[in-house]
Scaffold this motif. Structure first.
Motif, PDB file in Angstrom:
ATOM      1  N   UNK A 133       0.863  -1.180   0.000  1.00 22.68           N
ATOM      2  CA  UNK A 133       0.000   0.000   0.000  1.00 22.68           C
ATOM      3  C   UNK A 133       0.898   1.227   0.000  1.00 22.68           C
ATOM      4  N   UNK A 134       0.351   2.341  -0.467  1.00 25.45           N
ATOM      5  CA  UNK A 134       1.080   3.603  -0.478  1.00 25.45           C
ATOM      6  C   UNK A 134       0.137   4.713  -0.085  1.00 25.45           C
ATOM      7  N   UNK A 135       0.724   5.830   0.280  1.00 26.07           N
ATOM      8  CA  UNK A 135      -0.062   6.934   0.816  1.00 26.07           C
ATOM      9  C   UNK A 135       0.640   8.227   0.483  1.00 26.07           C
ATOM     10  N   UNK A 136      -0.143   9.239   0.108  1.00 26.95           N
ATOM     11  CA  UNK A 136       0.361  10.591  -0.125  1.00 26.95           C
ATOM     12  C   UNK A 136      -0.142  11.493   0.993  1.00 26.95           C
ATOM     13  N   UNK A 137       0.758  12.223   1.587  1.00 25.03           N
ATOM     14  CA  UNK A 137       0.419  13.126   2.682  1.00 25.03           C
ATOM     15  C   UNK A 137       0.799  14.531   2.245  1.00 25.03           C
ATOM     16  N   UNK A 138      -0.211  15.377   1.992  1.00 25.74           N
ATOM     17  CA  UNK A 138       0.011  16.717   1.469  1.00 25.74           C
ATOM     18  C   UNK A 138      -0.365  17.735   2.538  1.00 25.74           C
ATOM     19  N   UNK A 139       0.533  18.686   2.784  1.00 27.65           N
ATOM     20  CA  UNK A 139       0.282  19.799   3.684  1.00 27.65           C
ATOM     21  C   UNK A 139      -0.125  21.018   2.872  1.00 27.65           C
ATOM     22  N   UNK A 140      -0.932  21.874   3.468  1.00 28.47           N
ATOM     23  CA  UNK A 140      -1.338  23.108   2.819  1.00 28.47           C
ATOM     24  C   UNK A 140      -2.711  23.083   2.224  1.00 28.47           C
ATOM     25  N   UNK A 141      -3.440  21.973   2.349  1.00 28.04           N
ATOM     26  CA  UNK A 141      -4.786  21.870   1.808  1.00 28.04           C
ATOM     27  C   UNK A 141      -5.747  21.418   2.895  1.00 28.04           C
ATOM     28  N   UNK A 142      -7.009  21.756   2.693  1.00 29.82           N
ATOM     29  CA  UNK A 142      -8.039  21.278   3.603  1.00 29.82           C
ATOM     30  C   UNK A 142      -8.223  19.776   3.406  1.00 29.82           C
TER      31      UNK A 142
END
Length: 1315
Positions: A133-142
């Motif tokens: 499995x993989x995951x993207x973690x983005x800061x700066x968005x709701x």
């Protein structure tokens, strides 16, 4: 040793496709899920990514319930990068597979999200063969992916995030828990079951990696990924919960893989598992042989063991590893047999040593001593620490405890044997060097835990000779890792050897990397301990010399050269000075052969001088702190300048010693005068031998001497470690540093140097000279030789016994911190503005900064105007004196309370109106039908009006007294008492000043009769705020309360908000007057019982006592809280001429203390002793009822009950029942002869009513006309005849004639027409 280094540096055959080994890997990593956390994009800086990575790394232990409900302990291991070569060995050891991928980036729009997603997809495709499995973690968005815009007016981040998460089902997560140790995750969810089913149908044996070309990214969809959005790094409140979901998904995929692998064991034909380098040997292999069948089964059992260990099934893993070893040994499959042994050892170590995890480095500063400094480079992992019990006892205890549950578990000695056997089998394969290295290091960690250091050294020696294909950076890492491991074993010289080799490798010319001088210096610095060398010169002496001199000199030369290449001149000077010091020590040893010749040593001293001249800052004699926290001890060197002037400085006024009593105060005999001086025959010191000061120093205080010097040489002179030389009294000198320019001519301006020190004993101190260190020469100079023109051999000064030294800090009302200067007798004078009723505090903090305890302390308020300032300033030192003595370092605080003391009630007289019973008065309360002006006049020539807004607020606040207003008017006492202003003291600001005088002493100085004193000045300007001009009492809706009606004047220049009850506020304009009704609970009869029952009290005395008790009762209940917004208050420090303005909300309180209560108000202010009860047609009337309805012509039976609540008889009593009509315009119609008829008597007279007795009076009323009527019941207490005679000389006053107790509220009767 040299051959070992040559083996490491040589290049092996290029057939190996393995990357560098992980030197920090432990056996516990076999049971961990490998998750790679990657940094995407450049918008997210490295610091924030490191913070987020540390937060993620802390979540490394999870508790997950499987499908059967059992709880499994799952571990996770996070890495920032991972070589793809090691990932290809995932079939051989599954803990080398990258199972999860977390990409972290920062973006502000969808375009950036798309770009980062492409990079994420490329990483997925790179590790697609092993990713679960993989995951993207983005800061700066709701959380919904929309841009995040921070706003001050938005809700708190936690609340808003929880609200958005609850609305978004796609991003909803589990609630966050405490993740310090373990995290418990619920059982399989529907989404995870879907993932598991999808993956279980995939071909898990495809080892071919997908191309990383971006054009093929869209085809990589075998693993579903998730995207998480967070507004910022500080608002990732659901990060831990999201990690729970992520690890949970990895676990279920791993569990499905494990079940599939178990099913493959029993198949007739299984895919053949192999290491990457074994694939080329598959061609030509007999796949139908019995040996090949055993290899397939054994390898699959070994992989099932790996998966079981990662899935938290230790017992099953041990069983599978043992079964695999039993199958692989007859098949001569040595590589996989070694892997089975290593897995068996890893599972056993988890049981035996559960705490033996990956070590965490802790950075700390070294101490000044060589032993403490060198202890910094020791590893923080276990191995050489001291324990209360041998580790074998603990490991054997775990082994015996788990032997029954885990029958295949190995013992402590068996683990080492299996590791040795596994390493031997690994060594048979040239391409398994990394595996062999890591297995040996794991065995070393276990042996360190068991304190078997020689056996561990054998494993490390094997690591040294393993030939790996490594880059230059990887070789440096390998040397450093070997050095750390040898250091844990206690092999210091071997550790220093490898660390020094690693340092030289960092700057080797024939390498592919850029020279790293910083790392080279750090490694060299950490290697000195093994060569018996210390950076502290105090530990280097010719009597206790040890080590290898040539090596020590070489190391110091390399440190000096490296520091110069770094550009750190002070550091190079420090090491060069130590080298000179070391050479001098070696020359003093008997029979020692000098390492450097005299000419070389002189050149070294010259280089030291040149380095000192290149230094940008003065070379201080104290420790030198590096950027990484390392402390380099000082090294002493010497030289001399020319002294021009020498002067002792007196102490500051605050630190000066004062006499508590004079020596001649005690006089036991007559005064005798004689011109004979008995001491004149003694030998007196001449001027050339003694110069005595006319002031005193104090033992333990910081004392200073000013010296003017010039540099007689033609070059710049750097002076360090300059100290005073004293005699007779112990004196602790402090060092001083300065740079002297070269002499230009004979008129060179002298340079002033301040030498300081602390006398440690009382007595006559003699200062005979000074000493200094410069350019390697230590010089002691006497005043008689350095200053021959001074005419004295020394200076003498009396040192009084030690006195405490208090550091005084005053936090002024505007929170300005003012510290007393030692050169001032009065610290500061602070001017503060306060409004009347406003209070503040000045915190006076006293810190005993000396080593002498404070035994005596006194704080006195010296008032400028004692009558006024004593009310404004208050301080209590009883608590401080109770804490005496104050030891060294003790900090005590005393609060100086500053109160804007003022009389909020105008000095007034009561205007006894001739017509008190009239209902027409301009100052009366307004009627409800049409309220007239409710404002009163402050004087005959000043009229204050009210704004429309305040009128509306006041009308609203008076709605609650509607019934009370009417009833008072009917009684004839509705007029407020008119208050005349006697002066303008209440509207003129006044200034109050005070001086806080401190006097303290203690220790030997207190016994000798010395003390110290100090002072702090405070000035307060009190401005008028709230002034009460008029007041009256009105009845309330309930008999237990009443209304205190006040006329309030806002004497400020700002709008004021006044709170006169818990839920009622009113705004008053500047210089405006407003009338407010304050609900007050009536004074209970318990407080007045002793007044009514007390004998020998005249009516005047009785009324006076009742009035005083009621006034105190009102003062305790009523508190007017006011506030002013946007007010600039000024606080001025007069000594510093600093004026500070602060705009803030000013709050204060106005009390009713001293409120004069008129006799007519008393009966409404307290609970009457005669309690009234009314029955209408045999129904008891209560205050909660609003009206009573009857019919015209019917008889209304009225029964009034009286109860005497006192223990004393009362009388004569007059009971009056009256009916009237309220015309709602301030007029009452009482002539109702034509509208009703009274049956019986409407009044009754009781001459005497016994204590605790009852009386009832009945009458009837017949109404002739319909309408609304009100019924009043009043009971009055008449004054006896003798009391009247005693008052015959006083003017007539109805209020002094009787007590009037009324039944409240008035009963409203509605009479209707008969049906």
């Amino acid at each position: 040793m040299r051959s070992a280094v040559s083996a490491i540096l040589s290049s092996p055959a290029p057939e190996s496709n393995m990357s560098h080994p992980d030197y920090r890997q432990t056996a516990h990593d076999h049971a961990s899920l490998l998750i790679m956390v990657r940094h995407l994009g450049s918008k997210l800086n490295t610091r924030n990514f490191s913070r987020l990575y540390e937060r993620i790394s802390r979540q490394n232990s999870f508790r997950i319930k499987d499908s059967s409900g059992s709880v499994r302990n799952i571990s996770a291991r996070y890495v920032r990068s991972y070589p793809i070569e090691n990932n290809e060995w995932g079939d051989f050891q599954t803990h080398r597979r990258v199972l999860g991928l977390i990409c972290v980036g920062e973006c502000s729009n969808t375009q950036e999200v798309s770009e980062l997603s492409k990079i994420h997809e490329s990483l997925r495709s790179k590790f697609s063969g092993t990713l679960y499995d993989s995951c993207c973690l983005f800061l700066g968005l709701q959380h919904d992916g929309t841009p995040y815009v921070s706003s001050v007016s938005e809700a708190s981040p936690n609340e808003k995030q929880q609200l958005e998460l609850s609305k978004d089902p796609e991003h909803s997560t589990l609630p966050m828990k405490n993740h310090n140790t373990q995290i418990e995750i619920p059982s399989l969810t529907d989404k995870e079951r879907a993932i598991t089913c999808d993956i279980s149908h995939q071909d898990s044996f495809n080892e071919t990696s997908t191309s990383t070309n971006y054009d093929n990214i869209s085809k990589v969809v075998s693993h579903p990924s998730r995207t998480l959005y967070y507004p910022s790094l500080d608002k990732c409140v659901t990060l831990e919960a999201d990690l729970q979901d992520f690890v949970s998904s990895l676990f279920w995929v791993l569990e499905s893989k494990r079940l599939v692998s178990i099913s493959n064991i029993d198949k007739e034909k299984q895919p053949f598992l192999c290491a990457p380098f074994e694939r080329k040997d598959l061609i030509g292999m007999d796949l139908e042989s019995r040996t090949h069948r055993k290899r397939c089964v054994g390898r699959w059992r070994k992989q099932v063991g790996d998966l079981s260990l990662q899935a938290g099934l230790l017992s099953e893993a041990l069983e599978q590893y043992q079964a695999a070893a039993d199958v692989l040994r007859p098949a001569n499959d040595w590589l996989w047999l070694a892997g089975s042994f290593e897995g068996l050892c890893a599972a056993s170590i988890i049981l035996l040593y559960p705490h033996l995890r990956r070590p965490v480095a802790i950075q700390r500063n070294g101490s000044l001593t060589g032993e403490g400094f060198n202890s910094r480079i020791r590893s923080n992992s276990s191995g050489v620490g001291v324990r209360s019990l041998p580790p074998d006892i603990d490991s054997n205890h775990h082994f015996l405890k788990n032997r029954l549950k885990f029958k295949h578990s190995l013992g402590p000695d068996e683990v080492i044997e299996k590791y040795h056997e596994a390493v031997v089998h690994y060594s048979k394969y040239r391409n398994a060097g990394v595996i062999e290295t890591e297995a040996s290091i794991k065995a070393v960690h276990v042996l360190i835990e068991q304190r078997k250091y020689l056996s561990a050294a054998e494993f490390l020696q094997n690591v040294v000779f393993i030939n790996l294909h490594l880059s230059d950076e990887e070789k440096i890492q390998r040397f450093t890792a070997l050095s750390e491991l040898y250091s844990q074993l206690g092999f210091k010289r071997k550790s220093s050897f490898f660390r020094r080799v690693s340092a030289m490798r960092c700057v080797a010319p024939m390498t592919t990397i850029q020279p790293n001088w910083t790392l080279c210096y750090q490694l060299l610095l950490e290697s000195i301990d093994g060569y018996k060398l210390s950076l502290d010169p105090a530990l280097l002496s010719h009597e206790h010399a040890c080590g290898w001199h040539a090596l020590q000199v070489q190391i110091l030369q390399e440190l000096t050269g490296t520091a110069r290449r770094l550009g750190n001149v002070p550091l190079a000077i420090r090491h060069a000075s130590l080298l000179v010091h070391l050479l001098l020590i070696q020359q003093q040893q008997v029979g020692a052969i000098p390492i450097l010749s005299s000419q070389e040593q002189a050149e070294m001293a010259k280089q030291l001088d040149q380095l000192a001249q290149r230094s940008e800052m003065p070379l201080h004699p104290g420790p030198l702190a590096l950027e990484n926290g390392t402390i380099i001890p000082p090294v002493s060197l010497t030289l001399l300048p020319k002294i021009v002037h020498f002067k002792l400085q007196p102490p500051g006024a605050v630190l000066a010693a004062q006499r508590l009593m004079l020596e001649d105060e005690i006089n036991n005999g007559p005064f005798l005068f004689t011109p004979i001086q008995f001491g004149s025959f003694r030998k007196q010191p001449t001027r050339k031998t003694l110069v005595e000061m006319d002031f005193q120093w104090v033992e333990g205080d910081h004392c200073e001497v000013l010296i003017q010097v010039i540099n007689p040489s033609s070059y710049e002179l750097r002076i360090t470690n300059m100290q005073l030389l004293t005699e007779d009294v112990e004196f602790e000198s402090e060092s001083s540093c300065i740079i002297l320019p070269p002499a230009v001519d004979q008129k060179t301006t002298p340079t002033v140097i301040t030498l300081s020190g602390i006398p440690r004993r009382p007595g006559l101190l003699k200062i005979v000279g000074y000493s200094m260190t410069v350019l390697g020469l230590r010089n002691h100079c006497k005043l008689k030789s350095a200053m021959p023109l001074m005419g004295s051999a020394f200076f003498s000064i009396h040192v009084v016994p030690a006195l405490p030294r208090l550091s005084v800090e005053i936090a002024s009302p505007n929170h300005t911190l003012m510290t007393i200067s030692e050169s001032q007798s009065v610290a500061t004078t602070s001017s503060v503005q306060l409004y009347a009723g406003q209070s503040t505090e000045c915190n006076l903090t006293l810190v005993n900064t000396s080593s002498v305890s404070v035994e005596s302390f006194d704080l006195e308020l010296v008032h400028g105007n004692k009558l006024s300032s004593s009310q404004v300033f208050s301080v209590s030192v009883d608590n401080l004196k109770a804490q005496l003595p104050w030891q060294s370092g003790t900090a005590v605080s005393v609060t100086v309370y500053v109160q804007g003391a003022s009389d909020f009630i105008l000095p007034a007289i009561t205007d006894y109106l001739s017509n008190l019973h009239s209902g027409d008065d301009s100052n009366s309360l307004p009627s409800l039908s049409g309220p007239p002006s409710i404002f009163s006049r402050l004087s005959n020539h000043t009229t204050v009006t009210c704004s429309p807004r305040n009128k509306a607020k006041r009308a609203e606040s008076l709605v609650s007294v509607r019934s009370g207003t009417s009833s008072v008017r009917s009684g004839g006492s509705s007029n407020l008492r008119i208050i005349e202003c006697q002066g303008n003291n209440h509207v003129v600001p006044r200034t109050v000043a005070v001086l806080l005088k401190l006097q303290y002493s203690g220790g030997p100085g207190y016994i000798a009769g010395f003390c110290r004193s100090n002072g702090v000045g405070l000035t307060v300007e009190i401005l008028p705020s709230v002034i009460i001009t008029k007041w009256d009492v009105l009845p309330a809706e309930t008999p237990s309360h009443c209304y205190l009606v006040l006329d309030i004047l806002n004497a400020t220049q700002h709008e004021m908000e006044l709170q006169y009850s818990s839920c009622k506020h009113i705004a008053i304009e500047a210089l405006d007057t407003c009338r407010i009704p304050v609900p007050v609970e009536r004074c209970p009869l318990v407080k007045l019982t002793h007044v009514y029952t007390e004998k020998d009290l005249s009516p005047e005395q009785q009324l006076e006592k009742i009035a005083r008790i009621c006034s105190e009762h009102i003062s305790s209940l009523v508190e007017l809280k006011w506030s002013l917004s946007g007010v600039n208050q000024t606080c001025t420090s007069i000594n510093e001429n600093i004026e500070q303005n602060s705009t803030k909300v000013i709050k204060g309180k106005a009390s009713l203390s001293g409120l004069r209560i008129a006799p007519s108000m008393l009966d409404l202010l307290h609970i009457p002793p005669i309690q009234l009860e009314v029955e209408l047609n045999n129904e008891i009337w209560s205050a909660e009822r609003t009206e009573f309805i009857c019919v015209v012509g019917d008889v209304l039976n009225v029964t009034v009950g009286l109860f005497n609540a006192l223990s004393k008889f009362l009388g004569p009593l007059n009971l009056q029942i009256s009916v009237y009509q309220d015309l709602q315009n301030g007029t009452f119609h009482r002539r109702l002869d034509t509208r009703l008829l009274t049956i019986g008597s409407d009044h009754a007279v009781l001459e005497k009513m016994e204590p605790n007795s009852n009386y009832k009076h009945c009458c009837g009323i017949i109404f002739f006309t319909p309408g609304t009527y009100k019924l009043d019941v009043v009971c009055s207490l008449k004054i006896s005849t003798q009391n009247r005679e005693s008052k015959s000389n006083l003017p007539y006053d109805s209020t002094n004639e009787q007590h009037v107790w009324k039944f409240v509220p008035s009963i409203e009767i509605i009479v209707s027409e008969p049906l």
